[in-house]
Design an enzyme around this catalytic site. Sequence first.
Site, short mmCIF file in Angstrom:
data_model
loop_
_atom_site.label_atom_id
_atom_site.label_comp_id
_atom_site.label_asym_id
_atom_site.label_seq_id
_atom_site.Cartn_x
_atom_site.Cartn_y
_atom_site.Cartn_z
N LEU A 1 0.78 -1.24 -0.09
CA LEU A 1 0.02 -0.08 0.03
C LEU A 1 0.82 1.15 -0.01
CD1 LEU A 1 -3.11 0.55 0.24
CD2 LEU A 1 -2.67 1.29 2.63
N ARG A 2 2.04 1.18 0.79
CA ARG A 2 2.88 2.42 0.76
C ARG A 2 4.02 2.09 -0.07
NH1 ARG A 2 1.37 5.42 5.56
NH2 ARG A 2 -0.03 4.56 6.63
N SER B 1 0.37 -7.81 0.53
CA SER B 1 -0.62 -7.15 0.97
C SER B 1 -1.43 -6.47 -0.15
CB SER B 1 0.13 -5.70 1.90
OG SER B 1 -0.77 -5.20 2.68
N GLU C 1 -2.04 -8.85 9.76
CA GLU C 1 -1.99 -10.18 9.49
C GLU C 1 -3.26 -11.01 9.58
OE1 GLU C 1 0.16 -12.43 6.92
OE2 GLU C 1 0.17 -10.74 7.33
N ARG D 1 -5.33 -13.02 6.87
CA ARG D 1 -5.60 -14.30 7.03
C ARG D 1 -7.09 -14.70 6.88
NH1 ARG D 1 -2.60 -18.25 9.73
NH2 ARG D 1 -3.65 -20.16 10.23
N HIS E 1 2.45 -9.13 9.52
CA HIS E 1 2.32 -8.48 8.20
C HIS E 1 4.05 -7.81 8.09
CE1 HIS E 1 -0.57 -7.66 5.20
NE2 HIS E 1 -0.04 -6.32 5.07
N TRP F 1 8.08 -8.00 6.05
CA TRP F 1 9.04 -8.34 4.68
C TRP F 1 9.63 -9.58 4.88
CZ3 TRP F 1 8.36 -6.44 0.01
CH2 TRP F 1 7.77 -5.29 -0.21
#
Length: 657
Positions: free
Chosen positions: A139-140, A218, A327, A331, A358, A360
């Site tokens: 998203l970012r 995401s 997360e 899920r 959530h 990397w």
Amino acid sequence: MRFSPRRSPRKVTKGQLLAVAAVPTAVAVGVAVMPAVAQNSSSGMSSALSSGRGISDGLRPSDPPPRTPIEVDQHPQIPGLPAGVSVERIEWLTQRRVAVFINSAAMPDKPIQVQILLARDWHSNPQAKFPEVWALDGLRAREDESGWTIETNIEQFYADKNVNVIMPVGGESSFYSDWQKPSNGKHYNWETFLTKELVPLLNEHYRSNGKRAVVGLSMGGTAAVNLAERNPNLFDFVGSFSGYLDTTTSGMPLAIKAAQLDAGGYDSEAMWGPLGSQDWIDHDPKLGIENLKGKTVYVSAGSGQDDYGKPNSVASAPAVPAGVGLEVISRMSTQTFERYAHKAGVPVITRYRPSGVHAWDYWQFEMTQAWPHIADALGVSKADRGADCAPVGAIAEATKSGVIGSCVTNEYDVAGGKGKAEEFRGGTAFWSPETGAQLLVGAILAKYNQLAGPGGWLGFPKTGELSTPDGKGRFVHFQHGSIYWTPGTGAQAIPGDMFAAWGAGGYERGPLGYPVEEAQSVGGGYVQKFEKGYLTRNPEKDGETKHFFVYGALGAKYGEMGGPASKLGYPTGNEKKINGGYFQEFENGNLYWSPSSGAHAIYRGAIFDHWGKNGWEQGKFGWPTSDMTEIPTGGLTISFQNGSLDQVFGQVRERKN
């Protein structure tokens, strides 16, 4: 409208979509901690969202390591692109990583960057075509680099695999969709760009074989599934890592709205219209599953439990509260998607981790777990899934220390069989009978590849990478030139004869400094820009080629005027010191500079001769204070410290200032 090959668009009532009145307006701004996924029903989803949890991940990718772009091609001509689409430039970043800046008809405000990790055999097998793995951001998403290359080892992971990895850069909060109207100064049309503009470029210039996988994390996971459903003939594999695969269940539209406001100040209704409208329905992954039939579908999500420090954990740091709550939502929405897929008869490969948040670290792990399934879906052979290689001979001896890592190819012929090359994870080894085995890495190797490597004008490397005496840069010498690099100038190649002329002036410690651009052909000669001026290779005259420097204030003026392409032409000598300043002679005139008058051009002719008869700059007129210019009514004029000279109808007239 989304059309399935078997059914009409699926209709969902607004009542099903918009049971959101009870959802607090603060949803998706704050994030509460939920230790485990309790249920996967739509009521469970609404409950989770109502507790103040959202999908605006605060996990913006870190600042990428500093890099100096290496400009490869400005406005390269690439056939077969749609109307209004062209390539602005291509930058080589490493030996197999390029950044392509595309002028888009769909999003024309500025060039769109797409980074590509080239397939293992890109250089060794120039005729081969390759499948693609598209990796979408969150998203970012940043405007300068993909989170995948900042936060994961994607470049190293795919180094020995024969696929091109395609990474769009930018698209914060976009969901990689076509938006209905602008928001926050942008009018996103990512779906059109990716599917109608990028694909032809990949086909024409990046040797695509037409087999494609799309994955994302995401927001990118949501987008990957939507792109595959809405363009069912484009992808063979679709993967979502912690994506939101149910966007219309109670609470989700409002959560997305709050998330996009938080991540850049975007209005969701500019994206898909009023909450609950048809465009929202058409972008709900769980409602378009019919179009995934025949594809390999892979989805994964953690549980929201932090497993940092526990055995077999991939986490490199403790979880933040946002990572836990996000997360949980992923899920639940993924489980809902799986349930819809089962009803539709679409097989889904699921990977539900008993822990994980959530972050990397987990998406890098999922990238590696998904690879065998991606390879199967794309028909990647066993030999193309990894490296089976070993250095031999002189290259084996040169690389035995492991300084450039393990090999990813065997050695292969280059430059028409005049030598060999072998690629490693950290660089490339080149060998020829005349130069021996030399190792190249980083930006210098990228520039060398851009210039066609040993088959280009530089020839084979004669040295490995060496440090410059001033400690600021690095360089490699080749058979017919050199490449110099600094963090501020990037990697620039210098032809051998120009390198010798530069060296006569002291190399980088001389008056020119380091090169900042490639040598350019102008009117039968060449000119190369340096930090502090220009070096020329004048057109050959009477069997002789001469080189000159133009630097300092005179060099700045020369560059401002256009260098040898200007009316001055090429220099005919280096600058000369005179009483009070400097001057330099050119084919069609001179440049003069003094501290009080600045640098100015005067061309040969009647005015020049008249000024000379009156003592040049030491005479009654003094130094030029303007460039010689044309008079609108016809003629020429120039100002000096103590007067002006005009040439009208062939006659020179003096004027007082």
